[in-house]
Design a protein around this motif. Structure first.
Motif, mmCIF file in Angstrom:
data_model
loop_
_atom_site.group_PDB
_atom_site.id
_atom_site.type_symbol
_atom_site.label_atom_id
_atom_site.label_comp_id
_atom_site.label_asym_id
_atom_site.label_seq_id
_atom_site.Cartn_x
_atom_site.Cartn_y
_atom_site.Cartn_z
ATOM 1 N N LEU A 141 7.978 -1.714 -6.667
ATOM 2 C CA LEU A 141 6.861 -1.632 -5.716
ATOM 3 C C LEU A 141 7.196 -2.418 -4.445
ATOM 4 C CD1 LEU A 141 3.964 -0.993 -4.855
ATOM 5 C CD2 LEU A 141 3.161 -2.859 -6.322
ATOM 6 N N ARG B 188 0.153 -2.544 -0.247
ATOM 7 C CA ARG B 188 0.496 -1.125 -0.099
ATOM 8 C C ARG B 188 -0.727 -0.322 0.363
ATOM 9 N NH1 ARG B 188 1.337 1.659 -5.611
ATOM 10 N NH2 ARG B 188 -0.900 1.314 -5.504
ATOM 11 N N ASP B 189 -1.897 -0.658 -0.200
ATOM 12 C CA ASP B 189 -3.079 0.181 0.021
ATOM 13 C C ASP B 189 -3.927 -0.243 1.213
ATOM 14 O OD1 ASP B 189 -2.258 1.545 -2.209
ATOM 15 O OD2 ASP B 189 -3.532 0.405 -3.576
ATOM 16 N N GLN C 65 0.064 -4.307 -4.620
ATOM 17 C CA GLN C 65 -0.694 -3.046 -4.522
ATOM 18 C C GLN C 65 -1.676 -3.116 -3.354
ATOM 19 O OE1 GLN C 65 -2.080 -2.869 -8.659
ATOM 20 N NE2 GLN C 65 -1.193 -0.822 -8.734
#
Lengths: 215, 210
Positions: free
Chosen positions: B91, B44-45, B41
């Motif tokens: 993801l 991704r961010d 995550q």
């Protein structure tokens, strides 16, 4: 070894007889079927519907072994199987122009070809291995032995797992990946409810071979 | 206790995720999956992340999922819900930056399925690859039944998945399971070369497309 069904394609063995024998194995205790093509094999015809039924609907994994030249109906049969092995001197002939649609589609899937790509007319054992059309090549004359080795491995695994693995691979390939991943998840959850899965984990932890019962 | 998964971002924006449970051949347990979820995550961010590299500490990349935790899920329904809500592999497949796997020793089960979500796989000569789940009465559950047949010829994938038998680097290279094999001493340099190449050019994902 009742867990391994064995079929020899020889002169006088018809396509219907083979289909009947396969159906018999699926009803019995067999966990995998090995099919050996002899030089004089003469199935007559093995149409696309039967090719598709082998990979899509037939529940047991099928290992196909060949030596020498494989062509025509016997080649079509081989394309429907899950695992193909051959001897070092073998070659497979694929007559793309005369193939029916379902057989051509299966050939393209196995060779990773697009709809417009030409199906190669002939692949030697080495070329077929490079292309992944066969996954194991042994010394000339050893294809049957190589196939039985692969089949013994499959037969030692959880029989529900190998059936669902076959389904996951071939039916999943036709689905968009996101959907296919959900399909895999649901099959794994189904397996989590089996005695075999519990036995597999227990046997691993106890460092002994598993005793799968297919429950 | 050391962190089970290490996470680092260098000044080029290359994130490195290291499986760090060498005494268990990096068997991936639930705590590690939680950390992977967190770090992916972050990848991704975090706007600065331009590539992600996966590696394993010790003798193997990863011998697979931690089997001692199998069967501890509260219920099938809960398992399914958790899987869909925290889809680590989905993801991974959806990250917009290049993903590179540095592989050595055992790459089994989830230890192969994670690299199968990557764009580039570079291996040391000692690497072994397999999806042995059927030996446990199970099937690959981190996407392997779908990503392997979309990465190597599907007949070859069927052999690996149905027999549960592993292959070495010769077969892996032949079928495109890895793009490059080097002596272990040269593995870091080879990975670095691939990362540099990916950072320099326009990025075309090579992983199975969602």
């Amino acid at each position: 070894m009742s867990r391994i069904g064995a079929l020899a394609l020889t002169a006088g063995v018809s396509a219907d007889a083979v289909a009947g024998a396969l159906a018999g194995y699926a009803e019995g205790d067999a966990r995998v079927v090995v099919v050996e093509a002899a030089a004089d094999a003469d199935l007559g015809a093995w149409p696309g519907e039967r090719v598709r039924r082998l990979w899509r609907d037939y529940p047991l994994p099928v290992v196909f072994a060949f030596e020498g030249r494989l062509a025509g109906a016997e080649a079509a049969f081989a394309l429907g199987c899950d695992i193909r092995v051959c001897g070092a001197e073998a070659a497979i002939e694929l007559d793309g122009a005369s193939m029916d649609d379902l057989t051509a589609e299966r050939t393209r899937t196995l060779l990773g070809l697009g709809a417009g790509d030409v199906i190669p007319a002939r692949l030697t054992a080495g070329e077929a291995l490079e292309a992944g059309l066969v996954s194991r090549v042994g010394p000339a004359g050893s294809a049957g032995k190589v196939a039985r080795g692969a089949a013994e491995a499959v037969a030692a695994r959880g029989p529900i797992a190998t059936r669902l693995a076959k389904e996951a691979v071939w039916r999943g390939l036709d689905q968009p990946l996101e959907q296919a991943l959900r399909f895999e998840t649901d099959l794994t959850l189904l397996l989590q409810a089996t005695k075999d899965r519990a036995e597999g984990v227990r046997a691993f932890m106890e460092k002994r071979p598993p005793d799968f019962t297919g429950e | 206790m050391a962190e089970l998964v290490l996470f680092d971002i260098d000044d080029r924006g290359v994130a490195t995720i290291t499986l760090n449970r060498p005494e268990r051949l990096n068997a991936i347990n639930m705590a590690m999956r939680d950390l992977l979820w967190e770090y992916l995550q972050a990848c991704r961010d975090h706007p600065d992340v331009r590539a992600v590299c996966f590696r394993g500490e010790g003798r193997a990349f990863s011998a697979g999922a931690d089997i001692s935790e199998f069967g501890t899920a509260p219920s099938l329904w809960e398992s399914r819900r958790a899987r869909h809500e925290r889809d680590v592999w989905g993801l991974l497949l959806s990250l917009p930056v290049p993903l590179v796997a540095r592989l050595h020793g055992y790459c089994f089960g989830a230890g192969l399925e994670l690299p199968l979500c990557c764009d580039v796989r570079v291996a040391a000569e000692d690497a072994r690859f397999g999806l042995p789940e059927v030996t446990l009465g199970y099937i690959p559950s981190a996407g392997g039944t779908q990503t392997l047949p979309r990465t190597i010829p599907p007949g070859a994938a069927a052999d690996l998945i149905l027999t549960g038998e592993p292959v070495g680097t010769e077969e892996a290279l032949r079928w495109g399971l890895v793009s490059r094999v080097v002596p272990e001493a040269e593995l870091d340099a080879a990975v670095e070369e691939e990362v540099g190449r990916l950072l320099a050019g326009p990025f075309e994902p090579a992983r199975p497309a969602l």
